[in-house]
Design an enzyme around this catalytic site. Structure first.
Site, mmCIF file in Angstrom:
data_model
loop_
_atom_site.group_PDB
_atom_site.id
_atom_site.type_symbol
_atom_site.label_atom_id
_atom_site.label_comp_id
_atom_site.label_asym_id
_atom_site.label_seq_id
_atom_site.Cartn_x
_atom_site.Cartn_y
_atom_site.Cartn_z
ATOM 1 N N LYS A 242 0.834 -1.212 0.000
ATOM 2 C CA LYS A 242 0.000 0.000 0.000
ATOM 3 C C LYS A 242 0.862 1.253 0.000
ATOM 4 C CE LYS A 242 -4.312 -1.500 2.138
ATOM 5 N NZ LYS A 242 -5.255 -1.274 3.238
ATOM 6 N N LYS B 176 -5.197 -10.514 -6.804
ATOM 7 C CA LYS B 176 -6.424 -10.719 -6.010
ATOM 8 C C LYS B 176 -7.447 -9.645 -6.377
ATOM 9 C CE LYS B 176 -6.092 -8.006 -2.013
ATOM 10 N NZ LYS B 176 -6.077 -7.623 -0.641
ATOM 11 N N LYS C 104 -10.821 -3.622 -4.468
ATOM 12 C CA LYS C 104 -11.465 -2.369 -4.905
ATOM 13 C C LYS C 104 -10.444 -1.426 -5.550
ATOM 14 C CE LYS C 104 -10.917 -1.071 -0.150
ATOM 15 N NZ LYS C 104 -10.787 -2.286 0.586
#
Ligand code: TYM
Length: 336
Positions: free
Chosen positions: A118, A201, A204
């Site tokens: 992230k 994967k 969103k």
């Protein structure tokens, strides 16, 4: 007084960071939340405090928290049998997270791959300390309820290992306090893949290949019908060489209850078109009921707030006991 759980107890959480949960959330985690209510004491939470670790809009967060709560009810989380609550309504999570952060190694926290991913993806250069300590808050979410099991998708495994390590370390240093929780990861649907990039994967953060359950059914069907497959024409389950087709089979098998080998024989000799149509139909059928149930709950905000209050009250009964025990063990002076 021991506050350890006497029965099997599960806790899990989901972030209110999108306008809708996706089919990966449902198949990887939420459907097992619903099933576990039959066998376990269950605690399920919308983790709004985790949602502020990245850029966000306050009004949007408030709305998404309500919609998330409604979606969990729509999935079948039963607020009479389980404890369904919003994380920020139970201040003990953040309080325990502070204590746990003081027994977490900086190097240990730095090894969390989700943080590395992230923060690498963040283009703003404003990665927060909150994002870094996020897994410690997650450990507190679990340990404050003395959960024995945590139903999650594969991407949460490393966070659970950290949680187990922290529980063991605390117990060794301050005496038996926490149950060391086990991950409960569904074998077949632990990692639903992105429809456009079937080696990644579903998430969103890759909206093109992510099926949002509250999206317009036409949009859902279109996304599924344009899923990336491969240049063969054989419907066969082989995640290594045929990740796209295998992902579609996984989704259809989970929603229809038919085994993968049944499906393989069913599509023998056929191209990918009929498989895609059937997956699209199955997801649309599921999403249609899901949407109408979610909307029913959203039409009654007073009832949603009542349920949130009820959940917070039940959660705090357990969380305050654990926190008092922890504060005592670490040497904080108690006042009445
Ligand atoms: P979150 O909000 O990203 O996802 C919620 C749940 O959905 C699972 N999941 C998937 N499963 C299969 N395939 C996918 N493509 C897929 N994408 C998501 C996740 O594994 C998760 O189970 N850190 C957590 C939230 C959390 C939590 C907790 C979980 C906070 N505190 C305590 C358990 C216990 C998260 O970000 O999940």
């Amino acid at each position: 007084m021991s506050v350890m759980a006497h029965t099997d107890r599960v806790l899990s959480g989901i972030q209110p960071t999108a306008d809708s949960f996706h089919i990966g959330n449902y198949l990887g985690a939420l459907r097992s939340w619903v099933e576990l209510q039959d066998t376990h004491e269950a605690f399920y939470t919308v983790v709004d405090q985790h949602a502020i670790t990245v850029e966000y809009d306050p009004a949007e967060l408030r709305q998404r928290t309500l919609v998330s709560f409604a979606q969990l009810l729509a999935c079948g989380v039963d607020p009479e049998r389980s404890v369904l609550f919003v994380q920020s309504h139970v201040p003990e999570h953040a309080q325990l997270a502070w204590v746990l952060s003081c027994i977490t190694g900086y190097g240990e926290a730095s090894r969390m791959t989700q943080f590395k991913d992230k923060s690498a993806r963040d283009g703003t250069g404003a990665v927060s300390v909150g994002l870094f300590t996020y897994p410690v808050l997650m450990a507190a979410d679990i340990l404050v309820y003395q959960a024995t099991g945590v139903p999650v998708g594969e991407d949460q495994r490393q966070h659970l290992e950290l949680t187990r390590g922290l529980a063991q370390r605390f117990n060794a240093r301050f005496g038996e306090t926490f149950v060391v929780p086990e991950p409960l990861i569904l074998k077949d649907t632990a990692k639903i893949k992105d429809l456009q990039e079937p080696t990644a994967k579903m998430s969103k953060s890759l909206p093109g290949g992510c099926v949002m359950l509250l999206d317009d059914p036409k949009k859902i069907a279109k996304k599924i019908k344009s899923a990336v497959t491969d240049s063969e024409t054989v419907v066969r389950f082989d995640p290594e060489t045929k990740p796209g087709v295998s992902n579609l089979l996984t989704i259809l098998s989970a929603l229809s209850g038919r085994t993968i080998s049944e499906l393989e024989s069913h599509y023998e000799g056929s191209m990918y078109g009929p498989l895609k149509v059937d997956v699209a139909d199955a997801v649309v059928e599921f999403a249609t009921t899901y949407q109408s149930r979610t909307n029913e709950y959203l039409q009654d905000p007073a009832e949603l707030h009542r349920l949130m209050e009820l959940g917070a009250q039940k959660a705090r009964e357990v969380a305050t006991r654990t926190l008092a025990d922890v504060y005592n063990r670490v040497g904080f002076v108690a006042i009445k």
